[in-house]
Design an enzyme around this catalytic site. Structure first.
Site: not given
Ligand code: S3P
Length: 446
Positions: A28, A326
């Protein structure tokens, strides 16, 4: 994806795990560092960047908009940004591979600049809903065309005269919130984004570090409102990317379930909006110690020491889901070895991840003799000894592949996953790192 043919792998129980698991940088934060670097005026320096396919696709997209993105050494990158509103028209479609995060954040980043870009990706990404981002981006003045159901390929044209918005995010999604904040950077006036669920806040933290005028207020009754002043000028910063807790989760659970194990995982991101798995595992009786809790680049980090533990089933509070969204595939694996029942609810978002993760986990459990019930929004796992012996369909989902390989390290019979290629999207070192701890993986069929 690197190879054209599936790459199955079999995991077998082969003794205790020990050593140091230096997992790669947070995915992220890596995406955000590249994007904000491209939107800043001047040079952003990044260390510890995750060099996995998802993030490399974001780097490529930033180049396509005209930013200079240079790899200087392993994990050390330099981004020469264009300034907010400075994106140029890309001359080819942007291929985000498997990455929902990269594609959605970049949609936001370009939505208030008058350029047109085509967004596409692999079969998994082309099945995922983009309307959740495209619809609120239209409020800023962006226009788009998409395939049926708001899916890719998407052609997005950024607003020539963007306006600031007041919007409450409808799904518990950091990706949607972050896309809107990135769009707000070039919309005159103050944008307000409300969210009921407290999803990861890396975008907010990093925007502040880059000098944006951003503030966060709690909403009475839960949630918060984020205000961001548009026509921002972002100043480049040096970013140190902490290690990814979502990748750390795999060796961590492996050490918990393989008898006799003890491992260390240094420098892991411990942002409270990412630590739901550790909290849950503690409640299950896991021996996970945090040493050296400290700050790095505006984020909390710490060193983990994990020892094999007798786990017991728990009920996971649904409101914890955003802080471990996740981690449910690997939690389901831990729950399979725990004594008693683990109940997980509030997981409707798992149906629209890289795969329908609830269905993929349930099928993997079924293939390996773990009693469970799949619910529309959750999963109940009846733990105990795991028979194993099954083959798991990964459905182009890196976390399904890694979770069931970990299960194979403690099951009675080896477990095969049908394809491990997608692991390279988030954790290319997974296999050597885990075998370095003493795990045994065999190329299936050998
Ligand atoms: C993430 C947000 C999550 C997560 C993804 C990374 C991010 O998704 O599942 O692996 O970096 O903002 P969502 O925000 O759609 O739940």
């Amino acid at each position: 994806m690197s190879a054209a043919v599936p790459r199955p792998l079999t995991a077998c129980a082969d003794g205790a795990l020990s050593g140091v698991a230096a997992v790669p940088g947070d995915k992220s934060i890596s995406h955000r560092a590249l994007i904000l670097g491209a939107l800043a005026v001047g040079e952003t320096r990044i260390s510890g960047l995750l060099e996995a396919e998802d993030v490399l696709n974001t780097a490529q997209a930033m180049r396509a908009f005209g930013a200079q993105v240079v790899r200087e050494a392993a994990g050390r990158w330099r981004v020469h940004g264009l300034g907010v509103g400075g994106f140029a028209q890309p001359d080819a479609p942007l291929d985000f591979g498997n990455s929902g995060t990269g594609s959605r954040l970049v949609m936001g980043a370009m939505a208030t600049t008058p350029v047109t870009a085509t967004f596409t990706g692999d079969d998994s990404l082309r099945r995922r809903p983009m309307g959740r981002v495209l619809e609120p981006l239209a409020e800023f003045g962006a226009t788009h065309t998409a395939a049926e159901g708001g899916r890719m390929p998407v052609v997005l044209t950024g607003a020539a005269d963007p306006i600031c918005i007041d919007h409450t995010v409808k799904v518990a999604s950091a990706q949607v919130k972050s896309a809107l904040l990135l769009a707000a950077l070039n919309a005159p006036g103050r944008t307000r984004i409300g969210q009921r669920a407290l999803t990861r806040d890396h975008t907010e933290k990093m925007l502040k570090a880059f000098g944006a005028d951003i503030s966060v207020e709690p909403i009475s009754g839960g949630g918060e409102t984020i205000s961001l002043m548009g026509e921002a000028e972002l100043k480049p910063v040096a970013i140190e990317v902490p290690r990814d807790p979502s990748s750390a989760a795999f060796p961590l659970v492996a050490a918990l379930i393989v008898p006799g194990s003890q491992i260390a995982i240094p420098g892991v991101l411990l942002n409270p909006r990412r630590t739901g798995l550790i909290e849950t595992l503690w409640e299950m009786g896991a021996d996970i110690a945090i040493a050296n809790a400290r700050q790095s680049g505006g984020e909390e980090i710490g060193d983990l020491v994990v020892r094999h533990s007798a786990l017991k089933g728990v009920e996971v509070p649904p409101e914890r889901a955003p802080s471990m969204i996740d981690e449910y595939p690997i939690l389901a694996v831990a729950a399979s070895f725990a004594e008693g029942r683990t109940i997980m609810r509030g997981l409707e978002e798992l149906r629209v991840k890289e795969s329908d993760r609830l269905a993929a986990i349930a099928a993997g459990l079924a293939a390996n003799g773990v009693r469970h019930t799949e619910l529309p929004d959750g999963l109940i796992v009846e733990g105990g000894a795991v028979a194993g012996g099954g083959t798991v369909a990964t459905h182009m989902d890196h976390r399904i592949a890694m979770a069931f390989l970990v299960m194979g390290l403690a099951a009675r019979a080896p477990i095969t996953v049908d394809d491990t290629r997608m692991i390279a999207t988030s954790f290319p070192e997974f296999e050597p790192l885990t075998t370095g701890l003493g795990a045994r993986f065999d190329a299936a069929g050998r």
